[in-house]
Design an enzyme around this catalytic site. Structure first.
Site, PDB file in Angstrom:
ATOM      1  N   LYS A  53       0.841  -1.192   0.000  1.00  0.00           N
ATOM      2  CA  LYS A  53       0.000   0.000   0.000  1.00  0.00           C
ATOM      3  C   LYS A  53       0.884   1.253   0.000  1.00  0.00           C
ATOM      4  CE  LYS A  53      -1.868   2.981   2.597  1.00  0.00           C
ATOM      5  NZ  LYS A  53      -2.032   4.180   1.756  1.00  0.00           N
ATOM      6  N   GLU A  90       9.252   1.276  11.240  1.00  0.00           N
ATOM      7  CA  GLU A  90      10.295   2.293  11.018  1.00  0.00           C
ATOM      8  C   GLU A  90       9.601   3.642  11.147  1.00  0.00           C
ATOM      9  OE1 GLU A  90      13.423   1.682  10.636  1.00  0.00           O
ATOM     10  OE2 GLU A  90      13.444  -0.451  10.156  1.00  0.00           O
ATOM     11  N   CYS A 115      13.453  10.758   7.457  1.00  0.00           N
ATOM     12  CA  CYS A 115      13.272  10.295   8.841  1.00  0.00           C
ATOM     13  C   CYS A 115      14.542  10.528   9.643  1.00  0.00           C
ATOM     14  CB  CYS A 115      12.863   8.842   8.864  1.00  0.00           C
ATOM     15  SG  CYS A 115      13.954   7.793   7.921  1.00  0.00           S
TER      16      CYS A 115
HETATM   17  P1  NAP Z   1       2.042   8.258   7.971  1.00  0.00           P
HETATM   18  O1  NAP Z   1       1.023   9.308   7.965  1.00  0.00           O
HETATM   19  O2  NAP Z   1       2.244   7.491   9.217  1.00  0.00           O
HETATM   20  O3  NAP Z   1       1.702   7.273   6.772  1.00  0.00           O
HETATM   21  C1  NAP Z   1       2.524   6.190   6.399  1.00  0.00           C
HETATM   22  C2  NAP Z   1       1.704   5.170   5.649  1.00  0.00           C
HETATM   23  O4  NAP Z   1       0.721   4.609   6.525  1.00  0.00           O
HETATM   24  C3  NAP Z   1       0.922   5.736   4.464  1.00  0.00           C
HETATM   25  O5  NAP Z   1       0.876   4.777   3.445  1.00  0.00           O
HETATM   26  C4  NAP Z   1      -0.442   5.954   5.077  1.00  0.00           C
HETATM   27  O6  NAP Z   1      -1.476   6.010   4.132  1.00  0.00           O
HETATM   28  C5  NAP Z   1      -0.568   4.735   5.961  1.00  0.00           C
HETATM   29  N1  NAP Z   1      -1.550   4.860   7.028  1.00  0.00           N
HETATM   30  C6  NAP Z   1      -2.072   6.000   7.578  1.00  0.00           C
HETATM   31  N2  NAP Z   1      -2.949   5.697   8.543  1.00  0.00           N
HETATM   32  C7  NAP Z   1      -2.998   4.339   8.620  1.00  0.00           C
HETATM   33  C8  NAP Z   1      -3.716   3.421   9.438  1.00  0.00           C
HETATM   34  N3  NAP Z   1      -4.572   3.835  10.379  1.00  0.00           N
HETATM   35  N4  NAP Z   1      -3.515   2.099   9.252  1.00  0.00           N
HETATM   36  C9  NAP Z   1      -2.641   1.668   8.328  1.00  0.00           C
HETATM   37  N5  NAP Z   1      -1.940   2.492   7.516  1.00  0.00           N
HETATM   38  C10 NAP Z   1      -2.109   3.803   7.663  1.00  0.00           C
HETATM   39  O7  NAP Z   1       3.478   8.851   7.594  1.00  0.00           O
HETATM   40  P2  NAP Z   1       3.817   9.826   6.386  1.00  0.00           P
HETATM   41  O8  NAP Z   1       3.312  11.186   6.739  1.00  0.00           O
HETATM   42  O9  NAP Z   1       3.414   9.214   5.101  1.00  0.00           O
HETATM   43  O10 NAP Z   1       5.406   9.796   6.424  1.00  0.00           O
HETATM   44  C11 NAP Z   1       6.161  10.624   7.236  1.00  0.00           C
HETATM   45  C12 NAP Z   1       6.592   9.894   8.504  1.00  0.00           C
HETATM   46  O11 NAP Z   1       7.310   8.718   8.165  1.00  0.00           O
HETATM   47  C13 NAP Z   1       7.521  10.692   9.361  1.00  0.00           C
HETATM   48  O12 NAP Z   1       7.153  10.582  10.705  1.00  0.00           O
HETATM   49  C14 NAP Z   1       8.876  10.038   9.131  1.00  0.00           C
HETATM   50  O13 NAP Z   1       9.797  10.205  10.178  1.00  0.00           O
HETATM   51  C15 NAP Z   1       8.492   8.621   8.950  1.00  0.00           C
HETATM   52  N6  NAP Z   1       9.547   7.901   8.246  1.00  0.00           N
HETATM   53  C16 NAP Z   1      10.286   6.977   8.933  1.00  0.00           C
HETATM   54  C17 NAP Z   1      11.319   6.300   8.295  1.00  0.00           C
HETATM   55  C18 NAP Z   1      12.159   5.278   9.026  1.00  0.00           C
HETATM   56  O14 NAP Z   1      12.777   4.466   8.363  1.00  0.00           O
HETATM   57  N7  NAP Z   1      12.204   5.245  10.344  1.00  0.00           N
HETATM   58  C19 NAP Z   1      11.582   6.548   6.957  1.00  0.00           C
HETATM   59  C20 NAP Z   1      10.819   7.500   6.287  1.00  0.00           C
HETATM   60  C21 NAP Z   1       9.783   8.147   6.948  1.00  0.00           C
HETATM   61  P3  NAP Z   1      -2.047   7.462   3.657  1.00  0.00           P
HETATM   62  O15 NAP Z   1      -0.900   8.147   3.014  1.00  0.00           O
HETATM   63  O16 NAP Z   1      -3.105   7.094   2.698  1.00  0.00           O
HETATM   64  O17 NAP Z   1      -2.523   8.154   4.877  1.00  0.00           O
END
Ligand code: NAP
Ligand code: MG
Length: 485
Positions: free
Chosen positions: A170, A243, A277
Site C-alpha cells: 500500500k 520504522e 526520517c
Molecule cells: P504516515 O502518515 O504514518 O503514513 C505512512 C503510511 O501509513 C501511508 O501509506 C499511510 O497512508 C498509511 N496509514 C495512515 N494511517 C494508517 C492506518 N490507520 N492504518 C494503516 N496504515 C495507515 O506517515 P507519512 O506522513 O506518510 O510519512 C512521514 C513519517 O514517516 C515521518 O514521521 C517520518 O519520520 C516517517 N519515516 C520513517 C522512516 C524510518 O525508516 N524510520 C523513513 C521515512 C519516513 P495514507 O498516506 O493514505 O494516509
C-alpha cells in the site's frame, strides 16, 4: 490512468480515480485508480493463493526472478527517477541514486537468502538431529510513506520476497504514481506474489493491518500510526516491523573539522526539504566553536538554491503539501514566540511562485522544552544549541523519546568509543551523517521503531523460526515411556 495490480491484473479500483499532485508545480501529473476494502480483500486473497507456490519455488529460480527485478529497475532508472521527482518533489539526481540503491536491495537479498535457512545445533542425545529452520511467514503487508516511496518499499519487498513471503503493497496517498507503475517491474513474478493497492491509510491500510490472513505488517511512517498498528496487531499477534519518526541529534565538538560539520548540518537538515526520517533535527555544538559554527551554517544556507527537483541545480526542493508545511512553520513560529532567534529562513519564500517551498531555516536561542527540540520537524529546520562539553551533548541527545539516528563530529577516538556505546540510536554516524549501507541494518530505538531493515537482520525478520527435533534412530528417550527403559 495508473491502476491497481492484483493477481497480475490491472484494476481501476472500487473508488473513484484520484489525481496525483506535483508539489513543485501544484499540477496533477496524472490519475490513479483508488482502492477500497473490497480491493484490499482481493489483494490479500491473491497473495494468500500465491504463497504455497512461491515458498516452494526452488531457491535458484526465486533468486533469478529477484535479480531480474533489479535489472528492470536499472533498465528503467531514468523514467522511474523522473516519476519519483514529479510526485515527491525531490531532486532528480538523488532519485537516480535511490533507484540504483533499490535495485541493490533486490540483488543483495536475492544473494544472501541463498546462504542459509537456519542451522544445525547439537542435540541432547546421540542419534538425534536438532535444527533451527527458517520458514516464510505468509502474506506480508508493506505500508510505505510518501517521502521515499521506492527505496522504503524495496527495503521491505526485497527481503520479504527473498524469504518466500508474498506481498500486498500500500503506497502513501500522496505518492501512489511510481508504485503503481512498478507492476511492469514485477510482472515476471508468478501472479499474486506482489499486489499493489492504492487507497487511504485509514481504510485500505487499516484493513490490511487487521486482516487475519496478513501475518506481518512492514510499516514505515509516523510514530502515531505505528503505535496504532502495533496495538491492532496485538489481536492476532501479528509480526510488526516499524520504522517510525526521529529527532536526530548532530553533536559537534571543538576538535572537529568545523567546515565539514557545518556542511553536514546543512545537508542533513535540508536534504529533501528536511523530509527524511533521519534528518538532522537538533544540533549541539561545544560552546567554544558555537558562534563560528552557526555563522558558517547560515553562510552556506543562504547560498542554497531553492527550486524544483527536476532541475539538478536546485538544492532545497519543495515540501510535499501545504498542510505539512504549515505544521513545520507552526513549530518555528512557536519557538520564535518563546524567545528563539531566526538566523535564516522561517518563512514561505515568494519564489518560486508555484510549489510548496519553505525557506531553509536556522534557529538559535532554542530551549530544550520547545517543540522544535522535542517533536519531529518534518521540514527544513535546523535548531542549534550550545553545550558545555561532550557529556552534556550526549545527555541532551539521549533525553528524547526518539532514537533513530545520531551523528558525532570529533577526532577524539575516546569520545567516539563512548558515543557509539551510549548513544540511544539505531543508526550511529561519525564524521559523515545519513549514510545507509544495504548490508548495514537500519532502524530505530524507543519511539523510532522496532526491528531493522537492510542487512542480515532485515531478512531475518521476514522468517518464522522453528526448532526441529528429530529422533533419527527411532527410539524415544523420554523417561516416562516404559518401552525406553
Ligand atoms: P504516515 O502518515 O504514518 O503514513 C505512512 C503510511 O501509513 C501511508 O501509506 C499511510 O497512508 C498509511 N496509514 C495512515 N494511517 C494508517 C492506518 N490507520 N492504518 C494503516 N496504515 C495507515 O506517515 P507519512 O506522513 O506518510 O510519512 C512521514 C513519517 O514517516 C515521518 O514521521 C517520518 O519520520 C516517517 N519515516 C520513517 C522512516 C524510518 O525508516 N524510520 C523513513 C521515512 C519516513 P495514507 O498516506 O493514505 O494516509
Ligand atoms: Mg526536519
Amino acid at each position: 490512468m495508473r491502476q491497481l495490480w492484483i493477481y497480475g491484473q490491472s484494476y481501476a479500483g472500487s473508488d473513484r480515480a484520484r489525481p496525483v499532485i506535483d508539489p513543485a508545480t501544484e499540477q496533477a501529473i496524472g490519475e490513479v485508480g483508488w482502492g477500497t476494502m473490497e480491493d484490499a480483500e482481493q489483494a490479500v486473497a491473491a497473495a494468500k493463493a500465491a504463497f504455497p507456490g512461491w515458498r516452494k519455488l526452488p531457491a535458484p529460480d526465486r533468486t533469478a526472478m529477484l535479480h531480474e527485478v533489479a535489472r528492470k529497475l536499472r533498465a528503467n532508472l531514468e523514467q522511474i527517477a523522473t516519476e519519483l521527482t514529479l510526485e515527491t518533489g525531490r531532486a532528480i539526481a538523488k532519485n537516480c541514486g535511490y533507484v540504483e540503491w533499490s535495485a541493490q536491495a533486490f540483488d543483495y537479498y536475492a544473494q544472501i537468502s541463498r546462504n542459509t535457512r537456519g542451522r544445525v545445533i547439537p542435540s541432547p542425545e546421540a542419534g538425534q538431529l536438532s535444527m533451527v529452520l527458517k520458514v516464510p511467514l505468509g502474506v506480508v503487508a508493506a505500508i510505505v510513506p510518501w517521502n521515499y516511496p521506492l527505496l522504503l518499499l524495496a527495503w521491505k519487498a526485497a527481503p520479504a520476497l527473498a524469504a518466500g513471503n508474498t506481498l500486498v503493497i500500500k503506497p502513501a496517498g500522496f505518492t501512489p504514481w511510481t508504485t503503481l507503475g512498478l507492476s511492469r517491474i514485477f510482472d515476471h513474478l508468478p501472479p499474486g506474489v506482489v499486489n499493489i493497492v492504492s487507497g487511504s491509510g485509514s481504510r485500505v491500510g487499516d484493513y490490511l493491518v487487521t486482516h487475519p490472513d496478513v501475518r506481518m505488517i512492514a510499516f514505515t511512517g509516523s510514530t502515531e500510526v505505528g503505535q496504532q498498528i502495533m496495538r491492532k496487531a496485538a489481536d492476532d499477534i501479528k509480526h510488526v516491523h516499524l520504522e517510525l519518526g526521529g529527532k536526530d541529534p548532530l553533536i559537534v565538538l571543538a576538535d572537529a573539522d568545523l567546515e565539514a560539520a557545518a556542511r553536514a548540518a546543512v545537508w542533513g537538515g535540508f536534504l529533501n526539504a528536511g523530509q527524511v526520517c533521519t534528518s538532522v533535527e537538533r544540533v549541539y555544538v561545544e560552546q567554544s566553536i558555537y558562534e563560528p559554527f552557526s555563522e558558517r551554517v547560515v553562510d552556506i544556507t543562504q547560498k542554497l538554491l531553492v527550486g524544483p527537483g527536476i532541475d539538478p541545480e536546485n538544492e532545497v526542493t519543495p515540501m510535499i503539501r501545504p498542510s505539512e508545511r504549515a505544521a513545520v512553520d507552526q513549530q518555528v513560529q512557536a519557538a520564535v514566540a518563546a524567545g528563539a532567534e531566526l538566523l535564516s529562513g522561517g518563512f514561505i519564500p515568494d519564489r518560486p511562485a508555484k510549489g510548496y517551498y519553505y525557506a531553509p531555516t536556522v534557529l538559535v536561542g532554542v530551549a530544550e522544552h520547545m517543540a522544535v527540540m522535542q517533536e519531529e520537524t518534518f521540514g527544513p529546520v535546523l535548531p542549534i544549541a550550545p553545550v558545555q562539553d561532550f557529556d552534556e551533548a550526549l545527555a541532551r541527545a539521549n533525553a528524547s523519546r526518539y532514537g533513530l539516528g545520531a551523528t558525532l563530529f570529533t577526532n577524539d577516538p575516546k569520545k567516539v568509543l563512548q558515543y557509539m556505546e551510549e548513544i540511544e540510536a539505531g543508526n550511529v554516524w561519525i564524521n559523515d551523517p545519513l549514510i545507509d549501507n544495504v548490508a548495514g541494518p537500519f532502524g530505530g530505538m524507543k519511539r523510532s521503531g522496532l526491528g531493522r531493515e537492510l542487512g542480515e537482520e532485515g531478512l531475518e525478520d521476514f522468517y518464522e523460526t522453528k526448532h526441529v527435533h528429530w529422533e533419527v534412530e527411532g527410539r524415544m528417550k523420554s523417561w516416562w515411556y516404559p518401552w525406553t527403559e
